[in-house]
Motif scaffolding. Structure first.
Motif, PDB file in Angstrom:
ATOM      1  N   ALA A  80      34.846  30.926  33.186  1.00 29.43           N
ATOM      2  CA  ALA A  80      34.585  32.369  33.176  1.00 29.43           C
ATOM      3  C   ALA A  80      33.081  32.609  33.104  1.00 29.43           C
ATOM      4  N   PRO A  81      32.572  33.652  33.766  1.00 25.41           N
ATOM      5  CA  PRO A  81      31.143  33.939  33.683  1.00 25.41           C
ATOM      6  C   PRO A  81      30.750  34.384  32.276  1.00 25.41           C
ATOM      7  N   PHE A  82      29.663  33.819  31.767  1.00 24.24           N
ATOM      8  CA  PHE A  82      29.146  34.198  30.458  1.00 24.24           C
ATOM      9  C   PHE A  82      27.902  35.064  30.587  1.00 24.24           C
ATOM     10  N   VAL A  83      27.004  34.708  31.488  1.00 25.23           N
ATOM     11  CA  VAL A  83      25.784  35.481  31.714  1.00 25.23           C
ATOM     12  C   VAL A  83      25.620  35.734  33.202  1.00 25.23           C
ATOM     13  N   ILE A  84      25.323  36.987  33.555  1.00 26.28           N
ATOM     14  CA  ILE A  84      24.966  37.356  34.929  1.00 26.28           C
ATOM     15  C   ILE A  84      23.603  38.022  34.861  1.00 26.28           C
ATOM     16  N   MET A 121      37.487  46.202  23.801  1.00 22.15           N
ATOM     17  CA  MET A 121      37.196  45.345  24.945  1.00 22.15           C
ATOM     18  C   MET A 121      38.333  44.369  25.203  1.00 22.15           C
ATOM     19  N   GLU A 122      38.699  44.242  26.461  1.00 21.86           N
ATOM     20  CA  GLU A 122      39.731  43.302  26.875  1.00 21.86           C
ATOM     21  C   GLU A 122      39.078  41.968  27.235  1.00 21.86           C
ATOM     22  N   PRO A 123      39.829  40.869  27.171  1.00 21.89           N
ATOM     23  CA  PRO A 123      39.273  39.566  27.545  1.00 21.89           C
ATOM     24  C   PRO A 123      38.680  39.603  28.954  1.00 21.89           C
ATOM     25  N   GLY A 124      37.479  39.072  29.086  1.00 17.94           N
ATOM     26  CA  GLY A 124      36.837  38.993  30.398  1.00 17.94           C
ATOM     27  C   GLY A 124      36.022  40.207  30.792  1.00 17.94           C
ATOM     28  N   GLU A 125      36.049  41.277  29.993  1.00 17.40           N
ATOM     29  CA  GLU A 125      35.271  42.455  30.360  1.00 17.40           C
ATOM     30  C   GLU A 125      33.771  42.184  30.242  1.00 17.40           C
ATOM     31  N   ARG A 126      32.995  43.026  30.910  1.00 21.34           N
ATOM     32  CA  ARG A 126      31.557  42.805  31.014  1.00 21.34           C
ATOM     33  C   ARG A 126      30.772  43.886  30.281  1.00 21.34           C
ATOM     34  N   ILE A 127      29.709  43.443  29.597  1.00 21.43           N
ATOM     35  CA  ILE A 127      28.854  44.358  28.846  1.00 21.43           C
ATOM     36  C   ILE A 127      27.438  44.286  29.399  1.00 21.43           C
ATOM     37  N   GLY A 149      33.812  37.226  27.783  1.00 20.26           N
ATOM     38  CA  GLY A 149      33.396  38.077  28.893  1.00 20.26           C
ATOM     39  C   GLY A 149      31.979  37.761  29.313  1.00 20.26           C
ATOM     40  N   ALA A 150      31.422  38.615  30.143  1.00 21.05           N
ATOM     41  CA  ALA A 150      30.103  38.352  30.693  1.00 21.05           C
ATOM     42  C   ALA A 150      29.078  39.318  30.118  1.00 21.05           C
ATOM     43  N   LEU A 151      27.917  38.772  29.791  1.00 19.70           N
ATOM     44  CA  LEU A 151      26.745  39.564  29.430  1.00 19.70           C
ATOM     45  C   LEU A 151      25.970  39.792  30.717  1.00 19.70           C
ATOM     46  N   MET A 175      26.848  38.604  21.175  1.00 19.21           N
ATOM     47  CA  MET A 175      27.997  38.143  20.399  1.00 19.21           C
ATOM     48  C   MET A 175      29.311  38.747  20.904  1.00 19.21           C
ATOM     49  N   ALA A 176      29.255  39.982  21.394  1.00 17.57           N
ATOM     50  CA  ALA A 176      30.470  40.595  21.943  1.00 17.57           C
ATOM     51  C   ALA A 176      30.921  39.874  23.205  1.00 17.57           C
ATOM     52  N   ALA A 177      29.974  39.464  24.054  1.00 14.71           N
ATOM     53  CA  ALA A 177      30.341  38.731  25.269  1.00 14.71           C
ATOM     54  C   ALA A 177      31.027  37.416  24.912  1.00 14.71           C
ATOM     55  N   ILE A 178      30.528  36.750  23.878  1.00  9.56           N
ATOM     56  CA  ILE A 178      31.166  35.504  23.441  1.00  9.56           C
ATOM     57  C   ILE A 178      32.563  35.782  22.890  1.00  9.56           C
ATOM     58  N   ALA A 179      32.684  36.807  22.057  1.00  8.78           N
ATOM     59  CA  ALA A 179      33.972  37.123  21.438  1.00  8.78           C
ATOM     60  C   ALA A 179      35.018  37.505  22.474  1.00  8.78           C
ATOM     61  N   ALA A 180      34.615  38.214  23.522  1.00  6.45           N
ATOM     62  CA  ALA A 180      35.547  38.682  24.548  1.00  6.45           C
ATOM     63  C   ALA A 180      35.779  37.657  25.647  1.00  6.45           C
TER      64      ALA A 180
END
Length: 524
Positions: A25-29, A193-199, A223-225, A216-221
């Protein structure tokens, strides 16, 4: 879910759990080149950064100064540092040599990592300084041994967040691994936030918002920062649409700048569900944002000293997310006593204004090297915020202003924030900032700095227009006596208005004020 051991919570294990659960899954974009890094790929960079720090002699508890812009390399270096128990000292990239050097020396940083443009600025502080290219080459070197495993505890430090220093030298707020993990876990619940959502993160990584909330929210979800180099009104919505962002944070004037931008038929063509920010916006502004951009806009209250504070409900049901909160009952204007309490229960308070006190599970450990100042701010577990607030009969808390920004005018207390919000709603005004200036006889008068709107749809703006608007929408004692037009307001890198600089500007040229003609109602 099993019992969580708060004493063992740490960011290293927090990230590793996400990497194992969602490796691809993407972590950082990064919006500059739209490059996406998966949790697996990012983890490799972070592991190599940890090994590089260890080879450089950094050990558990050592502080390392960063003076870097928003890039993925900042994140790899920081999270790698956290893996071995090192402590980030992130320096505001708007600082000059003396300001930056003070943070390096005050924190006792062992080494510094700085962009090329800042490296020479940090050299006089007497610490080794590496550029990202030099550090990256070390981290990528073949044969680099992995960093030894380190025993991390929840109350180990992860970051020193330095305050703005508006009331003296900046203070290093000691934030812990536990606080950051709890914040990430709580944030995704607050924002639903749902799993995989982007912030979307356009606030600087030296700020606690991007560190503790967004990252930290991106890690918890899992999802992607979506990381942007900085806030840009022209690039904001294209970035958000292109990367299908669900959540973003705002601070300072960001929300007002976006609402004052030229309206477009596709304003609501985005995937954003919710935006969270401070300070709280006027109801009219919130309504406009929600209707125009098709999202939910909520505000909260937090500080570098605590990531848990007050939060509006993210739905139409429920009460604000809060922990221990109370308001002291004032006995004299603006300076309520710091009343000690033998109980952690937050008492019901009347609507009288007092100082907002907070108590929760995500408090700072204190101010680095400042035991006396820590004792003044943390009293029996209660954090004295220095902010004026009140609580209504339904249990909701309302922020008034920084206590030092409340202006005492003709026997009345005036919130600079309230006046700013009203004046900034004028369709031809981009921004407004209010300060108190000495009055001829007693107390203070209000001076407002106004930035007119640009653009083809912006009507000409006169001083009379501003004064008339204020008189129409504010009580007479809240209407500013003086006005100054400005091309822009001086701001920190986190978009907060630097009122000390406004006071200095006015002191240098007091004759530059435009004076409002007195009104008989002023005497009432």
């Amino acid at each position: 879910m099993g019992v969580i051991d708060l004493a063992r919570l740490n960011v290293r294990d927090f990230f590793d759990e996400a990497r194992a659960a969602s490796p691809e899954a993407p972590f950082v974009i990064f919006t500059t080149d739209d490059r996406a890094y998966s949790f697996r790929e990012a983890g490799g960079f972070i592991d190599r950064a940890a090994a590089a720090w260890h080879e450089l002699g950094v050990r558990h508890g050592d502080r390392v100064a960063f003076m870097l812009g928003n890039t993925p390399e900042f994140l790899w270096a920081w999270l790698g540092l956290a893996r071995i128990g090192g402590v980030l000292v992130a320096i505001n990239t708007g600082f000059r040599e003396a300001e930056a050097g003070y943070l390096v020396r005050d924190s006792g940083a062992r080494i510094a990592l700085a962009d090329d443009e800042f490296a020479g600025m940090l050299a006089p502080a007497g610490r080794p300084v590496l550029t990202p290219a030099e550090f990256g080459a070390l981290a990528a070197r073949s044969g680099l041994d992995p960093a030894p495993a380190v025993d991390l505890a929840g109350d180990d430090l992860i970051s020193l967040i330095y305050t703005s220093g508006t009331t003296g030298d900046p203070k290093g707020v000691m934030q812990t691994h536990r606080n950051f993990v709890l914040t990430g876990q709580a944030y995704i619940d607050w924002m639903r936030m749902e799993p995989g959502e982007r912030i979307y993160a356009c606030l600087p990584l030296f700020h606690i918002n991007s560190q503790a909330y967004s990252t930290m929210a991106a890690i918890a979800a899992r999802g992607a920062l979506v990381l942007a180099p900085r806030f840009s009104a022209s690039r904001f919505w294209p970035d958000v649409r292109r990367h299908r962002v669900s959540v973003f944070n705002f601070i300072g004037a960001m929300a007002m700048i976006l609402t004052k931008s030229q309206a477009s038929p596709d304003d609501a063509d985005n995937h954003v569900r919710i935006a969270y920010g401070v300070p709280a916006l006027a109801v009219e502004v919130v309504d406009e944002i929600e209707a125009r951009f098709g999202l939910r806009c909520i505000s909260g209250f937090g500080m570098s000293e605590t990531t848990f504070g007050l939060l509006e409900p993210s739905t139409d049901r429920g009460i604000p997310a809060r922990w221990g909160c109370r308001v002291t009952t004032p006995t004299r204007a603006c300076r309520p006593p710091r009343r000690r309490s033998s109980t952690s229960r937050a008492p019901r308070c009347c609507a009288a204004r007092g100082e907002l006190l907070l108590r929760n599970a995500a408090m700072m450990s204190g101010y680095f090297g400042l035991a006396e100042k820590t004792a003044e701010t943390l009293v029996e577990g209660w954090l004295h915020t220095g902010d004026s607030a009140y609580q209504d009969d339904d249990g909701f808390f309302f922020f008034v202003d920084r206590m030092k920004d409340i202006v005492r005018r003709r026997g009345e207390n005036v919130s600079s924030l309230e006046v700013e919000r009203v004046i900034a709603r004028h369709p031809s005004i981009a921004e407004a900032a209010v300060i108190g200036v000495p009055a001829e006889l007693s107390d203070e008068e209000l001076l407002v700095f106004v930035v007119p709107r640009d653009g083809v749809d912006a009507a000409p703006l006169s001083a009379g227009d501003v004064f008339a608007w204020a008189a129409e929408h504010l009580a007479p004692f809240k209407v500013p006596r003086y006005l100054r037009f400005a091309d822009a307001l001086p701001k920190t890198a986190t978009a907060k208005v630097q009122k000390e600089r406004l006071r200095a500007m006015d002191a240098d040229d007091p004759a530059g004020r435009i004076v409002r003609e007195p009104d008989r109602r002023d005497e009432r």
